[in-house]
Design a protein around this motif. Structure first.
Motif, mmCIF file in Angstrom:
data_model
loop_
_atom_site.group_PDB
_atom_site.id
_atom_site.type_symbol
_atom_site.label_atom_id
_atom_site.label_comp_id
_atom_site.label_asym_id
_atom_site.label_seq_id
_atom_site.Cartn_x
_atom_site.Cartn_y
_atom_site.Cartn_z
ATOM 1 N N THR A 513 0.808 -1.219 0.000
ATOM 2 C CA THR A 513 0.000 0.000 0.000
ATOM 3 C C THR A 513 0.840 1.266 0.000
ATOM 4 O O THR A 513 0.320 2.355 -0.245
ATOM 5 C CB THR A 513 -0.917 0.020 1.238
ATOM 6 O OG1 THR A 513 -0.099 0.095 2.426
ATOM 7 C CG2 THR A 513 -1.789 -1.220 1.294
ATOM 8 N N ALA A 535 -9.398 -4.360 2.952
ATOM 9 C CA ALA A 535 -8.389 -3.417 3.441
ATOM 10 C C ALA A 535 -8.913 -2.695 4.665
ATOM 11 O O ALA A 535 -10.130 -2.566 4.877
ATOM 12 C CB ALA A 535 -8.024 -2.413 2.357
ATOM 13 N N PHE A 546 -6.212 5.049 -0.897
ATOM 14 C CA PHE A 546 -5.514 3.953 -1.570
ATOM 15 C C PHE A 546 -6.101 3.774 -2.967
ATOM 16 O O PHE A 546 -7.318 3.637 -3.139
ATOM 17 C CB PHE A 546 -5.648 2.648 -0.787
ATOM 18 C CG PHE A 546 -4.976 1.479 -1.447
ATOM 19 C CD1 PHE A 546 -3.598 1.451 -1.570
ATOM 20 C CD2 PHE A 546 -5.714 0.426 -1.965
ATOM 21 C CE1 PHE A 546 -2.958 0.386 -2.198
ATOM 22 C CE2 PHE A 546 -5.092 -0.642 -2.590
ATOM 23 C CZ PHE A 546 -3.706 -0.666 -2.699
#
Length: 592
Positions: A513, A535, A546
């Motif tokens: 990430t 996530a 993200f």
């Protein structure tokens, strides 16, 4: 060669490999018939559903079937070469008794020596248990019978009972939860969150210290929990309600020690470990803490190494009777057991006990508190046949550390299955461990959906209770409601865990990430091919973004504190905005 060069690892099957030897004399095999032949073969184990997990010299079958256990198949393919009259499996898989079970010959192309040919054996799938097996081929001719034994040692096969595959467990602390009829009232709430089992700390009669782990009588319920109806009447109503809700009961079993004032210690003092320096002559249990030995003054050690074989066996039998007594009490709703402090137990006794349980109650899963190095845990599982070990995720407080911890669990050569919980009854709360109660949900999210299907919480966790609950002492019923209510989110997480097969097995592809606050990864259902992205943001104060570049579209399955952002021009999925402690699960279509 001894083994096939193209050792198959196809879905649902296993091809034979070497295993630790179990002496032939233990199985009544004539030693003059043991012959290590040079036999090219493939031996496959095919369960009715689920998969075979292979690790070194240990096999486990993960079978999710509950109502229809089906058939366990052994398929032996002999590569081109000499023909054999028959094949047999030497095993204790049928009721724990050793037997030589014949395979059925499958004719192939007239049994031409230039062709492969097979033997097949089908037996009813056991509900669970830990077994050994090894095959041999037989040739009968004028000179007599010759047995060609599989050119490796005996295989060990652990069959997990169905509950192991999807265990969502709630830990109830009896000393702060009132009487048993009040426990019963809590079951509707526990079930409504999607939990399918209740773990209760020991509720046997307690010694003077009033610790649940200091038993005064292994076969009685402490009077603190009883109503007017007697010792087990109210408890029967409790188990009946569990059964009606489709829930199982996990008993916390304490084998290493007993209260110094217990019936056992006072009536059978010679069963305890001696300590001549003590006034009562009995050695205390204890533990090391930060380099200092802490003695538990109320607990005396049971002597499983008693020098008198007859007395030693009496001790073994007594402890087995204790375990079976409580399993029988949960017969209506289904039982599992948690072995307290197994890493400090006597290895010889534990192997004997677990072998007996495998024979007598193979349907009962064994959850064990067992800590140590990876090698030590592997050895414990393969030697004892343990279904699940308790994990210690709280020792990985930061996202990168926890990611590495979870990654190790998913290694293909790691046969251990872990019960992942964000806290335990022995640890501090999420607020005390990680700085804020808001960390509760991302921690549970990872434990539930990034493991292999075994998870749970401790009483009060769902309401954000911020202080460790003192379960020592006979207390009035407590009200453990903090200033949060996580019940809805926990329910959603448990629903997904129950419905999505991808969460119930090994396999996760973590995503880099670029941010140490985020944990993200893909999970795939190998049967349907469906891909899930999950996530969470461990940061408790900052939003995080993200961009998931590898996916062209998504369907949200769970978003709490997470927002799906689409491209303003194309309308396509672009990125995810996570609020502090946000979580999300998406069904995605990955770009090729």
């Amino acid at each position: 060669m001894s083994l096939s060069e193209n050792k198959a690892h196809s879905k649902g099957s296993y091809s034979a490999a070497g295993i630790n030897e179990i002496p032939a004399k233990e199985k009544n095999i004539p030693l003059d018939q043991l012959y290590q032949g040079d036999i090219p073969f493939i031996l496959e184990i095919i369960p009715p559903s689920g998969r075979v997990i292979e690790a070194h010299d240990f096999l486990r079958v993960v079978n999710p079937e509950t109502n229809n256990p089906g058939i366990l198949e052994f398929r032996l393919t002999i590569k081109k070469g000499e023909l054999y009259n028959g094949a047999f499996l030497h095993t204790d898989i049928q009721d724990g008794h050793w037997a030589e079970i014949p395979f059925t010959r499958i004719p192939v192309n007239g049994d031409n020596e230039s062709e492969d040919y097979s033997f097949n054996l089908k037996i009813p799938m056991p509900p669970g248990g830990y077994f050994s097996f090894r095959f041999y081929l037989e040739n009968v001719n004028k000179g007599g019978t010759i047995r060609y034994w599989e050119p490796c040692n005996y295989h060990r096969l652990l069959i997990d009972p169905p509950l192991v595959n999807n265990l969502r467990m709630y830990t109830l602390l009896p000393t702060v939860s009132g009487k048993i009829d009040e426990w019963t009232e809590e079951l509707e709430h526990i079930s409504s969150m999607g939990f399918n089992a209740v773990h209760i700390l020991p509720f046997t009669a307690m010694g003077p210290s009033e610790s649940p782990y200091s038993a005064a009588n292994y076969f009685e319920i402490d009077s603190h929990y009883l109503s007017q109806e007697g010792n087990f009447k109210t408890f029967e109503k409790f188990t009946d309600r569990l059964k009606n809700l489709g829930m199982s009961l996990c008993f916390d079993i304490v084998l290493n020690h007993v209260s110094d004032a217990s019936v056992l210690a006072t009536s059978h003092g010679n069963w305890m470990v001696a300590d001549p320096e003590r006034e009562d002559g009995l050695k205390r249990a204890g533990c090391w803490h930060q380099g200092t030995w802490i003695s538990w003054e109320d607990l005396v050690l049971i002597n499983f190494d008693h020098p008198n074989p007859q007395i030693r066996q009496e001790i073994y039998n007594y402890m087995l009777e204790y375990v079976l007594f409580w399993i029988e009490k949960a017969k209506g709703c289904g039982a599992l057991i948690r072995l307290d402090n197994l890493h400090s137990s006597n290895d010889v006794f534990m192997k004997w006990l677990l072998s007996e349980l495998s024979k007598k109650v193979p349907e009962v899963p064994v959850l064990s508190e067992f800590f140590g190095s990876n090698e030590h845990l592997f050895q414990g599982v393969t030697e004892f046949g343990l279904n699940i070990l308790t994990a210690n995720t709280w020792e990985s407080p930061f996202a990168p550390m926890l990611t590495d911890y979870i990654r190790n669990i998913h290694k293909e050569d790691n046969p251990v299955r872990y019960y992942l919980s964000p806290t335990s009854h022995d640890t501090e709360t999420a607020a005390e461990l990680f700085g804020t109660v808001d960390s509760s949900i991302p921690r549970y999210f990872v434990c539930a959906l990034m493991g292999t299907g075994q998870t749970g919480i401790v009483q009060g966790f769902e309401y954000g209770w911020s202080r460790k609950i003192n379960f020592i002492g006979r207390h009035k019923k407590g009200n453990f409601r903090g200033d949060r209510d996580f019940t809805n989110t926990i329910t959603e997480i448990n629903y997904l865990l129950d419905k999505e097969a991808a969460f119930l097995q090994k396999g996760i592809e973590f995503v880099d990430t670029g941010d140490d606050s985020l944990i993200a990864g893909f999970r795939v259902d190998p049967d349907s091919g469906k891909t899930l992205f999950l996530a969470t943001n461990f940061n408790t104060t900052e939003d995080k973004y993200f961009q998931l570049k590898s996916c062209r579209s998504c369907t949200p399955l769970l978003t709490s504190g997470a927002e799906i952002i689409k491209d303003e021009t194309t309308g396509e999925f672009h990125s995810i905005k996570f609020s502090p402690c946000g979580i999300c699960v998406l069904r995605v279509n990955k770009k090729k």
